[in-house]
Design a protein around this motif. Sequence first.
Motif, PDB file in Angstrom:
ATOM      1  N   GLY A   7       0.803  -1.216   0.000  1.00 56.95           N
ATOM      2  CA  GLY A   7       0.000   0.000   0.000  1.00 56.95           C
ATOM      3  C   GLY A   7       0.831   1.258   0.000  1.00 56.95           C
ATOM      4  O   GLY A   7       2.038   1.246  -0.247  1.00 56.95           O
ATOM      5  N   GLU A   8       0.156   2.357   0.315  1.00 57.22           N
ATOM      6  CA  GLU A   8       0.744   3.677   0.135  1.00 57.22           C
ATOM      7  C   GLU A   8       1.710   4.079   1.246  1.00 57.22           C
ATOM      8  O   GLU A   8       1.626   3.618   2.368  1.00 57.22           O
ATOM      9  CB  GLU A   8      -0.358   4.741   0.029  1.00 57.22           C
ATOM     10  CG  GLU A   8      -0.972   5.168   1.351  1.00 57.22           C
ATOM     11  CD  GLU A   8      -2.104   4.287   1.842  1.00 57.22           C
ATOM     12  OE1 GLU A   8      -2.399   3.225   1.236  1.00 57.22           O
ATOM     13  OE2 GLU A   8      -2.703   4.650   2.864  1.00 57.22           O
ATOM     14  N   VAL A   9       2.636   4.928   0.856  1.00 53.00           N
ATOM     15  CA  VAL A   9       3.448   5.717   1.773  1.00 53.00           C
ATOM     16  C   VAL A   9       3.135   7.164   1.422  1.00 53.00           C
ATOM     17  O   VAL A   9       2.841   7.481   0.275  1.00 53.00           O
ATOM     18  CB  VAL A   9       4.961   5.435   1.645  1.00 53.00           C
ATOM     19  CG1 VAL A   9       5.289   4.035   2.098  1.00 53.00           C
ATOM     20  CG2 VAL A   9       5.460   5.665   0.241  1.00 53.00           C
ATOM     21  N   HIS A  25       5.921  14.745   8.048  1.00 52.36           N
ATOM     22  CA  HIS A  25       6.073  13.513   8.814  1.00 52.36           C
ATOM     23  C   HIS A  25       5.814  12.334   7.883  1.00 52.36           C
ATOM     24  O   HIS A  25       4.703  12.196   7.376  1.00 52.36           O
ATOM     25  CB  HIS A  25       5.080  13.457   9.986  1.00 52.36           C
ATOM     26  CG  HIS A  25       5.279  14.520  10.999  1.00 52.36           C
ATOM     27  ND1 HIS A  25       6.222  14.434  11.990  1.00 52.36           N
ATOM     28  CD2 HIS A  25       4.660  15.712  11.180  1.00 52.36           C
ATOM     29  CE1 HIS A  25       6.169  15.522  12.741  1.00 52.36           C
ATOM     30  NE2 HIS A  25       5.239  16.314  12.264  1.00 52.36           N
ATOM     31  N   PRO A  26       6.820  11.467   7.653  1.00 54.74           N
ATOM     32  CA  PRO A  26       6.586  10.287   6.814  1.00 54.74           C
ATOM     33  C   PRO A  26       5.560   9.378   7.462  1.00 54.74           C
ATOM     34  O   PRO A  26       5.520   9.244   8.687  1.00 54.74           O
ATOM     35  CB  PRO A  26       7.952   9.600   6.765  1.00 54.74           C
ATOM     36  CG  PRO A  26       8.932  10.623   7.215  1.00 54.74           C
ATOM     37  CD  PRO A  26       8.186  11.558   8.122  1.00 54.74           C
ATOM     38  N   GLY A  27       4.712   8.775   6.640  1.00 53.15           N
ATOM     39  CA  GLY A  27       3.710   7.879   7.196  1.00 53.15           C
ATOM     40  C   GLY A  27       2.922   7.169   6.130  1.00 53.15           C
ATOM     41  O   GLY A  27       3.431   6.831   5.074  1.00 53.15           O
ATOM     42  N   GLY A  28       1.655   6.975   6.429  1.00 50.18           N
ATOM     43  CA  GLY A  28       0.764   6.159   5.623  1.00 50.18           C
ATOM     44  C   GLY A  28       0.508   4.879   6.396  1.00 50.18           C
ATOM     45  O   GLY A  28       1.432   4.275   6.954  1.00 50.18           O
ATOM     46  N   SER A  29      -0.735   4.460   6.466  1.00 52.02           N
ATOM     47  CA  SER A  29      -1.094   3.292   7.265  1.00 52.02           C
ATOM     48  C   SER A  29      -0.242   2.065   6.949  1.00 52.02           C
ATOM     49  O   SER A  29       0.323   1.454   7.862  1.00 52.02           O
ATOM     50  CB  SER A  29      -2.582   2.988   7.089  1.00 52.02           C
ATOM     51  OG  SER A  29      -2.939   1.814   7.759  1.00 52.02           O
ATOM     52  N   PRO A  30      -0.106   1.653   5.680  1.00 50.31           N
ATOM     53  CA  PRO A  30       0.714   0.474   5.408  1.00 50.31           C
ATOM     54  C   PRO A  30       2.175   0.649   5.826  1.00 50.31           C
ATOM     55  O   PRO A  30       2.787  -0.277   6.365  1.00 50.31           O
ATOM     56  CB  PRO A  30       0.593   0.294   3.890  1.00 50.31           C
ATOM     57  CG  PRO A  30      -0.711   0.932   3.556  1.00 50.31           C
ATOM     58  CD  PRO A  30      -0.800   2.119   4.480  1.00 50.31           C
ATOM     59  N   ALA A  31       2.728   1.835   5.591  1.00 46.48           N
ATOM     60  CA  ALA A  31       4.116   2.080   6.015  1.00 46.48           C
ATOM     61  C   ALA A  31       4.236   1.965   7.527  1.00 46.48           C
ATOM     62  O   ALA A  31       5.200   1.385   8.040  1.00 46.48           O
ATOM     63  CB  ALA A  31       4.586   3.453   5.540  1.00 46.48           C
ATOM     64  N   ASN A  32       3.268   2.500   8.253  1.00 42.60           N
ATOM     65  CA  ASN A  32       3.293   2.415   9.714  1.00 42.60           C
ATOM     66  C   ASN A  32       3.184   0.970  10.192  1.00 42.60           C
ATOM     67  O   ASN A  32       3.839   0.578  11.157  1.00 42.60           O
ATOM     68  CB  ASN A  32       2.179   3.266  10.318  1.00 42.60           C
ATOM     69  CG  ASN A  32       2.381   4.741  10.063  1.00 42.60           C
ATOM     70  OD1 ASN A  32       3.471   5.194   9.784  1.00 42.60           O
ATOM     71  ND2 ASN A  32       1.299   5.494  10.148  1.00 42.60           N
ATOM     72  N   VAL A  33       2.358   0.162   9.519  1.00 41.66           N
ATOM     73  CA  VAL A  33       2.247  -1.261   9.868  1.00 41.66           C
ATOM     74  C   VAL A  33       3.587  -1.961   9.638  1.00 41.66           C
ATOM     75  O   VAL A  33       4.053  -2.728  10.481  1.00 41.66           O
ATOM     76  CB  VAL A  33       1.115  -1.937   9.062  1.00 41.66           C
ATOM     77  CG1 VAL A  33       1.170  -3.458   9.186  1.00 41.66           C
ATOM     78  CG2 VAL A  33      -0.246  -1.426   9.518  1.00 41.66           C
TER      79      VAL A  33
END
Length: 114
Positions: A7-9, A25-33
């Motif tokens: 998924g997305e970043v 702030h770097p993130g995105g739900s899939p990146a955080n997972v």
Amino acid sequence: MTVAVIGEVLVDLAWRTGGAHSVPHPGGSPANVAVGLHRLGRPTTLMTCWGDEPPGELLGAHLDSIGVEVHRLRPHHHRPGLPGRRGGTGCDPHRRGVPGGGHYHRGHHDRFGQ
């Protein structure tokens, strides 16, 4: 067994109350997972894509500094950094297969399997 996160970043922009400038702030739900699973010691691969402009450089440096394995795919469109329709990233990690077999997690904006 490796977990593939698909998924997305993205880069979130936050403003302090009364502030004139945003803070990226770097993130995105899939990146955080993927980051969370990596920190828990679970073999994890993040399958995603981003452009070659400064926000993409920030994302790559962030994931690299943490040590998350990334399978970076190139977007289908010719305008780096722009998302596909309805929040999708414009790339299809399913074409590459899930590394290590087994389990995968797709982000809520993931349109790859639809």
